[in-house]
Design an enzyme around this catalytic site. Structure first.
Site, PDB file in Angstrom:
ATOM      1  N   LEU A  75       0.595  -1.281  -0.536  1.00 42.00           N
ATOM      2  CA  LEU A  75      -0.044   0.061   0.208  1.00 42.00           C
ATOM      3  C   LEU A  75       0.927   1.940  -0.105  1.00 42.00           C
ATOM      4  O   LEU A  75       0.555   2.004  -0.251  1.00 42.00           O
ATOM      5  CB  LEU A  75      -0.899   0.296   1.165  1.00 42.00           C
ATOM      6  CG  LEU A  75      -2.159  -1.200   1.066  1.00 42.00           C
ATOM      7  CD1 LEU A  75      -3.192  -1.123   2.482  1.00 42.00           C
ATOM      8  CD2 LEU A  75      -2.436  -1.413  -0.621  1.00 42.00           C
ATOM      9  N   LYS A  90      -5.505  -8.561  -5.702  1.00 35.98           N
ATOM     10  CA  LYS A  90      -4.852  -8.012  -6.586  1.00 35.98           C
ATOM     11  C   LYS A  90      -5.749  -7.290  -7.839  1.00 35.98           C
ATOM     12  O   LYS A  90      -6.269  -6.303  -8.238  1.00 35.98           O
ATOM     13  CB  LYS A  90      -3.547  -7.643  -7.198  1.00 35.98           C
ATOM     14  CG  LYS A  90      -2.332  -7.160  -5.990  1.00 35.98           C
ATOM     15  CD  LYS A  90      -1.137  -7.128  -6.036  1.00 35.98           C
ATOM     16  CE  LYS A  90       0.112  -7.149  -4.681  1.00 35.98           C
ATOM     17  NZ  LYS A  90       1.186  -6.648  -5.406  1.00 35.98           N
ATOM     18  N   CYS A 193      11.809  -5.241  -5.828  1.00 27.67           N
ATOM     19  CA  CYS A 193      11.260  -4.058  -4.787  1.00 27.67           C
ATOM     20  C   CYS A 193      10.875  -4.868  -3.904  1.00 27.67           C
ATOM     21  O   CYS A 193      11.399  -4.098  -2.589  1.00 27.67           O
ATOM     22  CB  CYS A 193      10.040  -3.936  -5.522  1.00 27.67           C
ATOM     23  SG  CYS A 193      10.161  -3.287  -6.752  1.00 27.67           S
TER      24      CYS A 193
END
Ligand SMILES: [Zn+2]
Length: 266
Positions: A75, A90, A193
């Site tokens: 988020l 998602k 990431c």
């Protein structure tokens, strides 16, 4: 109520007014957007702004693919999702957000990991594909599918403070593909990431450029990022463009060239 054709009724004229006002886009461009089919692979950091802008622009049929679920650590940057989506797929959380923004578009949520055959099928059924994935294997698989289907591909990537965007227009036999620029290597070091970190607004910048390029591809306006790689260094906020050409020996796209199609001795 959803019209089956790209008819611009009063509600649509109002909703899309700021696009219709653009001379380069106009009524005709808006009708093309309403009739268009976009495939977005990845409903994460890049897919969030890309999908939101395409839905807001009235891209008529959007397919959103992701096999992951929303986690709290998403988020910080994946603005398609919120607290109510935690633990949900998602693709489904994203579909609900897009329909809340614009019920005028159709959104199909696919909670699946795509193999080559399925990707090719979906690419054939799309006017433009947005690669919003986060790993090389998926990027190369999407590229192979788009080359085979001759579907334009808008590719984006972001890690830490660095972002990249390019467009591969596979309808043009002389245009390079993703593999021409980034040859597949077994030992390619991959930054993720999850372990490396990424600046939240950076994925917004890159995903928004992807949305802009997709809208350009659909409407035919402007000059697409074909044969150009746009890079951003968000730490210094510097943007660069490098030009690149098709690799004549590229194993993915080389066979589609006019030379290969010519008959020998003809
Ligand atoms: Zn190639």
């Amino acid at each position: 109520m959803m019209g089956d054709a790209a008819v611009l009724d009063d509600a649509r004229l109002t909703r899309y007014a700021r696009h219709i006002l653009l001379d380069e886009l106009g009524i005709e461009g808006q009708e093309r957007l309403l009739a268009a089919r976009a495939l977005i692979v990845g409903a994460g950091g890049l897919g969030s702004p890309a999908a939101l802008y395409l839905a807001a622009a009235g891209v008529g049929r959007i397919t959103l693919v992701d096999d992951d679920v929303v986690e709290l650590s998403n988020l910080q940057r994946q603005i398609l999702h919120d607290m109510t989506g935690l633990g949900r797929p998602k693709a489904e959380s994203g579909r609900d957000a897009l329909l809340a923004l614009n019920p005028d578009v159709q959104v199909r949520a696919l909670v699946e990991r795509l193999d080559d055959a399925r990707l090719r099928e979906l690419a054939l059924d799309a006017d433009v594909v947005l690669d919003c994935s986060d790993n090389f294997a998926t990027r190369h698989a999407i590229n192979r599918a788009c080359v085979a289907a001759r579907t334009p591909l808008v590719s984006g990537a972001a890690i830490k403070f660095s972002g990249q965007i390019s467009v591969y227009d596979l309808r043009d036999a002389d245009a390079p593909c993703y593999h021409c620029l980034f040859p597949e290597a077994d030992d390619a070091e991959e930054l993720r990431c999850a372990t490396t970190g990424v600046l939240g607004p950076l994925v917004g910048m890159v995903g928004s450029v992807q949305a802009a390029e997709a809208i350009k591809m659909i409407t035919g306006m402007g000059e697409p990022l074909v044969g150009r790689l746009l890079s951003v260094d968000a730490l210094r906020m510097q943007w660069h463009t490098i030009r690149f050409r098709r690799d004549p020996d590229c194993p993915v796209c080389a066979r589609r060239g006019p030379a290969a199609a010519a008959s020998p001795g003809g």
